[in-house]
Scaffold this active site. Structure first.
Site, PDB file in Angstrom:
ATOM      1  N   ASP A 123      -0.130   5.070   0.532  1.00 35.15           N
ATOM      2  CA  ASP A 123      -0.201   5.957   1.453  1.00 35.15           C
ATOM      3  C   ASP A 123      -0.321   5.427   2.936  1.00 35.15           C
ATOM      4  O   ASP A 123      -1.262   4.446   3.127  1.00 35.15           O
ATOM      5  CB  ASP A 123      -1.746   6.675   1.268  1.00 35.15           C
ATOM      6  CG  ASP A 123      -1.423   7.734   0.201  1.00 35.15           C
ATOM      7  OD1 ASP A 123      -0.737   8.431   0.109  1.00 35.15           O
ATOM      8  OD2 ASP A 123      -2.654   7.674  -0.698  1.00 35.15           O
ATOM      9  N   ASP A 161       0.855  -1.109   0.158  1.00 33.17           N
ATOM     10  CA  ASP A 161      -0.004   0.146   0.013  1.00 33.17           C
ATOM     11  C   ASP A 161       0.915   1.258  -0.026  1.00 33.17           C
ATOM     12  O   ASP A 161       1.957   1.144   0.620  1.00 33.17           O
ATOM     13  CB  ASP A 161      -0.800  -0.057   1.269  1.00 33.17           C
ATOM     14  CG  ASP A 161      -1.527   1.087   1.702  1.00 33.17           C
ATOM     15  OD1 ASP A 161      -2.140   1.684   0.559  1.00 33.17           O
ATOM     16  OD2 ASP A 161      -1.667   1.587   2.650  1.00 33.17           O
TER      17      ASP A 161
HETATM   18 MG   LIG Z   1      -2.753   3.447   3.346  1.00 31.50          MG
END
Ligand SMILES: [Mg+2]
Length: 274
Positions: free
Chosen positions: A18, A16
């Site tokens: 962010d 992932d």
């Molecule tokens: Mg995230």
């Protein structure tokens, strides 16, 4: 640099962006070194994001900007997943878009006619909603009216916030909630916790032992569970879950919990098997 025992046992990782690789464009501690160590060890890597503010190429540039080598094929954005879904199921229809320029491009490239700025906008057949920091009251008004009149409501995510250096900022879920509240109807989601993003990444990488790493139980770990994959949780998001929530038997269980991505990969943090 040696990999942790946990990560050494997988062939590939889905990371992932962010709150895991970076926060508001700043890398999490030692993330670039950790990713370089993965590449050195021959692990395949895909980057996924529920954030539709930028297109895939722009994320590649941002990754290079923090010292991470990546190419367009390595990045799966929810905007790309939305474009894929729209092209497959709603080509030729009319749309109203709440989102960035990148999202407008995805909708047009999927073969839909974008009605933003026309008198017919509230008569569109599909409302496509992604994160944006250029939201106006008129966007909410037109979208809610269109949905009330029967348009499909498709959103990239239900994430309530996204991490920024000074704290959580209102995410796509906050905008979606406004349209749902005003229209009295519920939207469908393309991004995490739905499994599509991870399945698209797997499609590109091939089937192998895969570990997902992300900062949200309700998005990353939940999506991994739905895709049948193991997930490690990192605590670098702006909204890290408490130990109580992590251990709640009603939530999807991460296989490991660590301070940050580097601790998962290099094993130099609080990296314990759950
Ligand atoms: Mg995230």
């Amino acid at each position: 640099m040696a990999l942790s025992r946990l990560v050494a046992s997988y062939d590939q990782l889905i990371l992932d962006l962010d709150g895991c690789v970076w926060i508001g464009g700043e890398p999490t501690p030692r993330a670039p070194e950790a990713i370089a160590a993965l590449r050195e060890a021959g692990k395949r890597i895909a980057f996924v994001t529920n954030n539709s503010r930028l297109g895939g190429e722009e994320y590649v540039r941002e990754l290079w900007g923090i010292g991470v080598q990546a190419s367009a094929g390595d990045v799966v954005t929810v905007g790309g997943a939305m474009q894929h879904l729209l092209a497959e199921t709603r080509g030729g229809r009319t749309a109203f878009v709440i989102g960035t320029e990148a999202m407008h491009r995805h909708v047009a490239d999927a073969g839909l006619k974008v009605l933003n700025g026309t008198d017919l906008a509230s008569r569109c057949e599909v409302v496509v909603l992604g994160g944006t920091d250029a939201l106006t009251f008129d966007d909410l008004r037109v979208a809610a009216l269109a949905v009330r009149r029967g348009a499909d409501l498709l959103a990239t995510s239900r994430d309530p916030t996204f991490p920024q250096p000074d704290g959580p900022a209102p995410g796509t879920g906050a905008i979606l909630a406004a349209v749902e509240t005003a229209s009295g109807r519920t939207g469908a989601i393309v991004g995490k916790p739905e499994p599509q993003l991870l399945l698209t990444a797997l499609d590109r990488m091939g089937e192998a032992r895969t570990l997902v790493v992300g900062d949200r139980l309700d998005a990353d770990v939940a999506a991994a569970a739905r895709a049948g994959l193991d997930a490690a949780l990192v605590l670098t998001g702006t909204d890290p879950p408490s130990r109580e929530v992590i251990e709640d038997p009603d939530t999807p269980t991460p296989i490991a919990v660590a301070e940050n991505l580097a601790a998962v990969v290099l094993g130099d943090g609080d990296n314990r098997a759950a």
